[in-house]
Scaffold this motif. Structure first.
Motif, PDB file in Angstrom:
ATOM      1  N   SER A 126     -14.337 -53.728  -5.851  1.00  0.00           N
ATOM      2  CA  SER A 126     -14.920 -54.812  -6.650  1.00  0.00           C
ATOM      3  C   SER A 126     -16.350 -55.060  -6.198  1.00  0.00           C
ATOM      4  N   ILE A 127     -17.127 -55.620  -7.112  1.00  0.00           N
ATOM      5  CA  ILE A 127     -18.499 -56.036  -6.820  1.00  0.00           C
ATOM      6  C   ILE A 127     -18.625 -57.476  -7.302  1.00  0.00           C
ATOM      7  N   THR A 128     -19.041 -58.358  -6.400  1.00  0.00           N
ATOM      8  CA  THR A 128     -19.279 -59.751  -6.765  1.00  0.00           C
ATOM      9  C   THR A 128     -20.781 -59.955  -6.889  1.00  0.00           C
ATOM     10  N   LEU A 129     -21.193 -60.482  -8.027  1.00  0.00           N
ATOM     11  CA  LEU A 129     -22.597 -60.778  -8.286  1.00  0.00           C
ATOM     12  C   LEU A 129     -22.740 -62.295  -8.268  1.00  0.00           C
ATOM     13  N   ASN A 130     -23.302 -62.814  -7.169  1.00  0.00           N
ATOM     14  CA  ASN A 130     -23.424 -64.251  -6.984  1.00  0.00           C
ATOM     15  C   ASN A 130     -24.803 -64.712  -7.466  1.00  0.00           C
ATOM     16  N   LEU A 131     -24.816 -65.410  -8.598  1.00  0.00           N
ATOM     17  CA  LEU A 131     -26.072 -65.914  -9.170  1.00  0.00           C
ATOM     18  C   LEU A 131     -26.158 -67.437  -9.092  1.00  0.00           C
ATOM     19  N   ARG A 132     -25.289 -68.046  -8.306  1.00  0.00           N
ATOM     20  CA  ARG A 132     -25.208 -69.506  -8.269  1.00  0.00           C
ATOM     21  C   ARG A 132     -26.495 -70.193  -7.825  1.00  0.00           C
ATOM     22  N   HIS A 133     -27.363 -69.478  -7.146  1.00  0.00           N
ATOM     23  CA  HIS A 133     -28.619 -70.074  -6.680  1.00  0.00           C
ATOM     24  C   HIS A 133     -29.828 -69.384  -7.299  1.00  0.00           C
ATOM     25  N   LEU A 134     -29.606 -68.718  -8.431  1.00  0.00           N
ATOM     26  CA  LEU A 134     -30.710 -68.102  -9.168  1.00  0.00           C
ATOM     27  C   LEU A 134     -31.185 -69.117 -10.204  1.00  0.00           C
ATOM     28  N   GLU A 135     -32.314 -69.746  -9.900  1.00  0.00           N
ATOM     29  CA  GLU A 135     -32.814 -70.850 -10.707  1.00  0.00           C
ATOM     30  C   GLU A 135     -33.388 -70.406 -12.047  1.00  0.00           C
ATOM     31  N   PHE A 136     -33.977 -69.209 -12.075  1.00  0.00           N
ATOM     32  CA  PHE A 136     -34.639 -68.752 -13.300  1.00  0.00           C
ATOM     33  C   PHE A 136     -34.497 -67.249 -13.423  1.00  0.00           C
ATOM     34  N   LEU A 137     -34.264 -66.780 -14.639  1.00  0.00           N
ATOM     35  CA  LEU A 137     -34.175 -65.353 -14.927  1.00  0.00           C
ATOM     36  C   LEU A 137     -34.849 -65.113 -16.269  1.00  0.00           C
ATOM     37  N   ASN A 138     -35.915 -64.315 -16.273  1.00  0.00           N
ATOM     38  CA  ASN A 138     -36.622 -64.068 -17.530  1.00  0.00           C
ATOM     39  C   ASN A 138     -35.928 -62.969 -18.336  1.00  0.00           C
ATOM     40  N   SER A 139     -36.482 -62.647 -19.490  1.00  0.00           N
ATOM     41  CA  SER A 139     -35.832 -61.682 -20.385  1.00  0.00           C
ATOM     42  C   SER A 139     -35.725 -60.294 -19.760  1.00  0.00           C
ATOM     43  N   SER A 140     -36.709 -59.898 -18.956  1.00  0.00           N
ATOM     44  CA  SER A 140     -36.621 -58.601 -18.283  1.00  0.00           C
ATOM     45  C   SER A 140     -35.464 -58.593 -17.289  1.00  0.00           C
ATOM     46  N   GLY A 141     -35.245 -59.712 -16.616  1.00  0.00           N
ATOM     47  CA  GLY A 141     -34.135 -59.818 -15.676  1.00  0.00           C
ATOM     48  C   GLY A 141     -32.785 -59.797 -16.381  1.00  0.00           C
ATOM     49  N   ILE A 142     -32.707 -60.452 -17.535  1.00  0.00           N
ATOM     50  CA  ILE A 142     -31.476 -60.412 -18.324  1.00  0.00           C
ATOM     51  C   ILE A 142     -31.211 -58.982 -18.775  1.00  0.00           C
ATOM     52  N   ASN A 143     -32.262 -58.265 -19.121  1.00  0.00           N
ATOM     53  CA  ASN A 143     -32.142 -56.864 -19.510  1.00  0.00           C
ATOM     54  C   ASN A 143     -31.590 -56.024 -18.351  1.00  0.00           C
ATOM     55  N   VAL A 144     -32.052 -56.293 -17.134  1.00  0.00           N
ATOM     56  CA  VAL A 144     -31.561 -55.578 -15.949  1.00  0.00           C
ATOM     57  C   VAL A 144     -30.055 -55.819 -15.774  1.00  0.00           C
ATOM     58  N   LEU A 145     -29.635 -57.077 -15.864  1.00  0.00           N
ATOM     59  CA  LEU A 145     -28.214 -57.398 -15.714  1.00  0.00           C
ATOM     60  C   LEU A 145     -27.387 -56.794 -16.843  1.00  0.00           C
ATOM     61  N   SER A 146     -27.920 -56.805 -18.052  1.00  0.00           N
ATOM     62  CA  SER A 146     -27.207 -56.220 -19.190  1.00  0.00           C
ATOM     63  C   SER A 146     -26.993 -54.727 -18.995  1.00  0.00           C
ATOM     64  N   LYS A 147     -28.022 -54.037 -18.575  1.00  0.00           N
ATOM     65  CA  LYS A 147     -27.898 -52.593 -18.338  1.00  0.00           C
ATOM     66  C   LYS A 147     -26.919 -52.303 -17.201  1.00  0.00           C
ATOM     67  N   PHE A 148     -26.915 -53.162 -16.188  1.00  0.00           N
ATOM     68  CA  PHE A 148     -25.968 -52.987 -15.085  1.00  0.00           C
ATOM     69  C   PHE A 148     -24.534 -53.140 -15.597  1.00  0.00           C
ATOM     70  N   MET A 149     -24.293 -54.133 -16.449  1.00  0.00           N
ATOM     71  CA  MET A 149     -22.944 -54.336 -16.989  1.00  0.00           C
ATOM     72  C   MET A 149     -22.511 -53.145 -17.846  1.00  0.00           C
ATOM     73  N   ILE A 150     -23.414 -52.616 -18.630  1.00  0.00           N
ATOM     74  CA  ILE A 150     -23.092 -51.440 -19.452  1.00  0.00           C
ATOM     75  C   ILE A 150     -22.753 -50.256 -18.551  1.00  0.00           C
ATOM     76  N   LYS A 151     -23.498 -50.100 -17.472  1.00  0.00           N
ATOM     77  CA  LYS A 151     -23.225 -49.022 -16.522  1.00  0.00           C
ATOM     78  C   LYS A 151     -21.865 -49.223 -15.843  1.00  0.00           C
ATOM     79  N   MET A 152     -21.554 -50.468 -15.493  1.00  0.00           N
ATOM     80  CA  MET A 152     -20.293 -50.755 -14.819  1.00  0.00           C
ATOM     81  C   MET A 152     -19.095 -50.611 -15.761  1.00  0.00           C
ATOM     82  N   ARG A 153     -19.326 -50.749 -17.031  1.00  0.00           N
ATOM     83  CA  ARG A 153     -18.262 -50.552 -18.018  1.00  0.00           C
ATOM     84  C   ARG A 153     -17.725 -49.119 -17.944  1.00  0.00           C
TER      85      ARG A 153
END
Length: 114
Positions: A50-77
């Motif tokens: 398992s991989i836990t992604l803890n974002l509880r203290h990530l105050e701000f994420l711009n669109s490029s960062g959302i893109n990074v997380l989206s691509k990671f999720m697609i890869k993990m799928r």
């Protein structure tokens, strides 16, 4: 395998396969996110159960960062043997709206809110 700057940090705890992101991701473009992408990819290549992604203290994420997380999720799928757990905070407004979309990309994603 940690990244620390004045604005944000990304730390990997190999003992429990947890990636913790804190601060503000205000990077401009995918080139500046390359170290974060490399860290995420390196963790995925280790094939932990398992991989836990803890974002509880990530105050701000711009669109490029959302893109990074989206691509990671697609890869993990494509690695169904790895359970991905996302830790979010309802206290941070952007998380409630944006993180739910990641579950559409990866239906097996477990989300835990504080």
């Amino acid at each position: 395998m940690d990244i620390k700057t004045g604005d944000y940090s990304v730390e990997y705890d190999s003992a429990n396969s947890t990636i913790t992101c804190q601060g503000s991701f205000r990077l401009s473009g995918m080139e500046e996110y390359a170290p974060v992408v490399q860290l995420l990819d390196a963790v995925a290549e280790q094939n932990p159960p398992s991989i836990t992604l803890n974002l509880r203290h990530l105050e701000f994420l711009n669109s490029s960062g959302i893109n990074v997380l989206s691509k990671f999720m697609i890869k993990m799928r494509q690695k169904p043997e790895i359970q991905v757990i996302l830790l979010g905070s309802k206290k941070i407004p952007w998380q409630g709206k944006s993180l739910k979309n990641l579950q559409r990309l990866m239906p097996s994603l477990l989300m835990e809110w504080e």
